[in-house]
Design an enzyme around this catalytic site. Structure first.
Site, PDB file in Angstrom:
ATOM      1  CD  GLU A 121       1.745  -5.669   5.614  1.00 43.09           C
ATOM      2  OE1 GLU A 121       2.480  -6.354   6.014  1.00 43.09           O
ATOM      3  OE2 GLU A 121       0.736  -5.549   4.810  1.00 43.09           O
ATOM      4  CD  GLU A 174      -2.464  -7.623   2.984  1.00 36.81           C
ATOM      5  OE1 GLU A 174      -1.787  -6.384   2.820  1.00 36.81           O
ATOM      6  OE2 GLU A 174      -3.104  -7.892   3.919  1.00 36.81           O
ATOM      7  CB  ALA A 183      -0.818   0.040   1.163  1.00 38.34           C
ATOM      8  N   GLY A 188       0.607  -4.985   1.043  1.00 33.66           N
ATOM      9  CA  GLY A 188      -0.595  -5.026  -0.013  1.00 33.66           C
ATOM     10  C   GLY A 188      -0.324  -5.650  -1.343  1.00 33.66           C
TER      11      GLY A 188
HETATM   12  N1  CAA Z   1       4.587   3.064  -0.512  1.00 36.14           N
HETATM   13  C1  CAA Z   1       4.925   4.195  -1.144  1.00 36.14           C
HETATM   14  N2  CAA Z   1       6.207   4.323  -1.866  1.00 36.14           N
HETATM   15  C2  CAA Z   1       6.767   3.401  -1.860  1.00 36.14           C
HETATM   16  C3  CAA Z   1       6.536   2.040  -1.335  1.00 36.14           C
HETATM   17  C4  CAA Z   1       5.480   1.976  -0.698  1.00 36.14           C
HETATM   18  N3  CAA Z   1       4.989   1.042  -0.219  1.00 36.14           N
HETATM   19  N4  CAA Z   1       7.521   1.334  -1.932  1.00 36.14           N
HETATM   20  C5  CAA Z   1       8.404   1.951  -2.414  1.00 36.14           C
HETATM   21  N5  CAA Z   1       8.231   3.154  -2.613  1.00 36.14           N
HETATM   22  C6  CAA Z   1       8.741   4.232  -3.296  1.00 36.14           C
HETATM   23  C7  CAA Z   1       9.931   4.778  -2.374  1.00 36.14           C
HETATM   24  O1  CAA Z   1       9.630   5.831  -1.633  1.00 36.14           O
HETATM   25  C8  CAA Z   1      10.772   5.453  -3.596  1.00 36.14           C
HETATM   26  O2  CAA Z   1      10.132   6.702  -3.966  1.00 36.14           O
HETATM   27  P1  CAA Z   1      11.199   8.150  -4.140  1.00 36.14           P
HETATM   28  O3  CAA Z   1      12.194   7.539  -5.047  1.00 36.14           O
HETATM   29  O4  CAA Z   1      10.237   8.859  -4.463  1.00 36.14           O
HETATM   30  O5  CAA Z   1      11.935   8.207  -2.606  1.00 36.14           O
HETATM   31  C9  CAA Z   1      10.605   4.571  -4.468  1.00 36.14           C
HETATM   32  O6  CAA Z   1       9.351   3.713  -4.458  1.00 36.14           O
HETATM   33  C10 CAA Z   1      11.752   3.562  -4.731  1.00 36.14           C
HETATM   34  O7  CAA Z   1      11.923   2.680  -3.498  1.00 36.14           O
HETATM   35  P2  CAA Z   1      13.216   2.672  -2.590  1.00 36.14           P
HETATM   36  O8  CAA Z   1      14.130   3.697  -3.118  1.00 36.14           O
HETATM   37  O9  CAA Z   1      12.970   2.458  -1.429  1.00 36.14           O
HETATM   38  O10 CAA Z   1      13.836   1.262  -3.427  1.00 36.14           O
HETATM   39  P3  CAA Z   1      14.807   0.287  -2.716  1.00 36.14           P
HETATM   40  O11 CAA Z   1      15.279  -0.572  -3.805  1.00 36.14           O
HETATM   41  O12 CAA Z   1      16.000   1.114  -2.090  1.00 36.14           O
HETATM   42  O13 CAA Z   1      13.950  -0.675  -1.510  1.00 36.14           O
HETATM   43  C11 CAA Z   1      11.998  -1.942  -1.075  1.00 36.14           C
HETATM   44  C12 CAA Z   1      13.064  -1.283  -2.224  1.00 36.14           C
HETATM   45  C13 CAA Z   1      12.948  -2.690  -0.159  1.00 36.14           C
HETATM   46  C14 CAA Z   1      10.552  -2.636  -1.547  1.00 36.14           C
HETATM   47  C15 CAA Z   1      11.583  -0.616  -0.374  1.00 36.14           C
HETATM   48  O14 CAA Z   1      11.148   0.224  -1.107  1.00 36.14           O
HETATM   49  C16 CAA Z   1      10.572  -0.878   0.719  1.00 36.14           C
HETATM   50  O15 CAA Z   1      10.878  -1.260   1.932  1.00 36.14           O
HETATM   51  N6  CAA Z   1       9.220  -0.313   0.453  1.00 36.14           N
HETATM   52  C17 CAA Z   1       8.022  -0.663   1.354  1.00 36.14           C
HETATM   53  C18 CAA Z   1       7.807  -1.980   1.403  1.00 36.14           C
HETATM   54  C19 CAA Z   1       6.484  -2.054   2.631  1.00 36.14           C
HETATM   55  O16 CAA Z   1       6.802  -1.627   3.751  1.00 36.14           O
HETATM   56  N7  CAA Z   1       5.381  -2.415   2.257  1.00 36.14           N
HETATM   57  C20 CAA Z   1       4.268  -2.401   3.109  1.00 36.14           C
HETATM   58  C21 CAA Z   1       3.252  -1.227   2.872  1.00 36.14           C
HETATM   59  S1  CAA Z   1       2.118  -1.082   4.268  1.00 36.14           S
HETATM   60  C22 CAA Z   1       0.851  -2.016   3.578  1.00 36.14           C
HETATM   61  O17 CAA Z   1       0.990  -2.716   2.463  1.00 36.14           O
HETATM   62  C23 CAA Z   1      -0.348  -2.126   4.350  1.00 36.14           C
HETATM   63  C24 CAA Z   1      -1.428  -2.979   4.164  1.00 36.14           C
HETATM   64  O18 CAA Z   1      -1.418  -4.030   4.310  1.00 36.14           O
HETATM   65  C25 CAA Z   1      -2.681  -2.502   3.377  1.00 36.14           C
END
Ligand code: CAA
Length: 259
Positions: free
Chosen positions: A137, A117, A69, A114
């Site tokens: 999460e 999911e 998400a 998400g």
């Molecule tokens: N939401 C918003 N933006 C996201 C994102 C997310 N879930 N995942 C990645 N992005 C964005 C980053 O912010 C970044 O944007 P900018 O270039 O503008 O800074 C871009 O995508 C590229 O990401 P990274 O620079 O972080 O890439 P990386 O290769 O260094 O890392 C990653 C990759 C390990 C996947 C890392 O991006 C990450 O940990 N992302 C989040 C994963 C996460 O926590 N997901 C769960 C979300 S909560 C959820 O899903 C709730 C639910 O159940 C409903």
């Protein structure tokens, strides 16, 4: 069928396979409000379009299926907004699971939160060798909110689901296949192998496939056997049942009409 969306790419081939690509590669295809609006509409139009026989969901770019998400979007949310966000996720993902056509997630990279999911809501999952899946999460002070607490234990068992959700750790493709989180790891191209699997499904009787999805979805529920018996019985009224059994007795391949 409408194939024009802000955050999705839709392509339909001659075999009736629709490839739906979540297209926000600069944000690793994170699911924001617009993606949900687009997905909601696209799944309805896929449902209604008789030309579409099956669906593959994948992510744009070579890095991610969907990284979750959109964290930025909900970071200021309060309880009621968050509950509604979760409920909308449930509704749209349920619509995917309820599609009367087979749906495969071609997991081509990160499938986190998400995104994982979304893959769980598809009927089958094929991972690329580089896929990484997980439910991080708890590292954000949350639990999965788009259905994983309900769907994941059915696939991997309660203990493994608790382990993945409570540690928030990532599973590489091989482990995901080993624990049943994905059906298989693609040897080469995940999209081509997803299409190949979908084609083998589309050779079978379409209403039987639909009823199989409906029956298996109820496994473990108190009405599961009754549902199976009814759906089994219904198929005896179909032309495809006549064709399938006649073709067997005549020692030829069936030619299903989907009726
Ligand atoms: N939401 C918003 N933006 C996201 C994102 C997310 N879930 N995942 C990645 N992005 C964005 C980053 O912010 C970044 O944007 P900018 O270039 O503008 O800074 C871009 O995508 C590229 O990401 P990274 O620079 O972080 O890439 P990386 O290769 O260094 O890392 C990653 C990759 C390990 C996947 C890392 O991006 C990450 O940990 N992302 C989040 C994963 C996460 O926590 N997901 C769960 C979300 S909560 C959820 O899903 C709730 C639910 O159940 C409903």
């Amino acid at each position: 069928m409408n194939t024009s969306y802000q955050t999705l790419l839709l392509e339909i081939d001659d075999a009736g396979i629709c490839v739906l690509t979540i297209n926000r590669p600069d944000k690793l295809n994170a699911l924001n409000d617009q993606v949900f609006k687009d997905l909601d509409k696209a799944v309805s139009s896929i449902e209604e379009d008789d030309e579409v026989k099956g669906l593959i969901i994948t992510g744009s770019g070579d890095k991610a299926f969907v990284a979750g998400a959109d964290i930025k979007e909900f970071s200021e949310f309060k309880k009621d907004q968050a509950t509604k966000l979760s409920q909308r996720g449930h509704r749209v993902f349920q619509k995917i699971e309820d599609l009367g056509k087979p749906v495969i997630a071609a997991v081509n990279g990160y499938a986190l939160g998400g995104g994982c999911e979304l893959a769980l809501a598809c009927h089958l999952r094929i991972a690329s060798a580089t896929a990484i899946m997980g439910l991080p999460e708890v590292s954000l002070g949350l639990i999965p909110g788009y259905g994983a607490t309900q769907r994941l234990p059915k696939l991997v068992g309660e203990a493994k689901a608790l382990e993945l959700v409570m540690t928030g750790r990532f599973a590489k493709a091989d482990e995901a296949a080993q624990i049943g989180l994905v059906n298989k790891v693609a040897e080469e191209d995940v999209l081509q192998e997803s299409k190949a699997m979908l084609k083998s499904i589309l050779k079978q009787a379409p209403i039987a496939i639909k009823n199989a999805i409906l029956a298996i979805r109820e496994s473990g529920s108190s009405s599961g056997y009754e549902t199976e018996a009814n759906l089994f019985g219904d198929l005896f009224n179909t032309a495809d049942f006549k064709e399938g059994t006649t073709a067997f007795l005549e020692k030829r391949k069936p030619d299903f009409s989907g009726k």
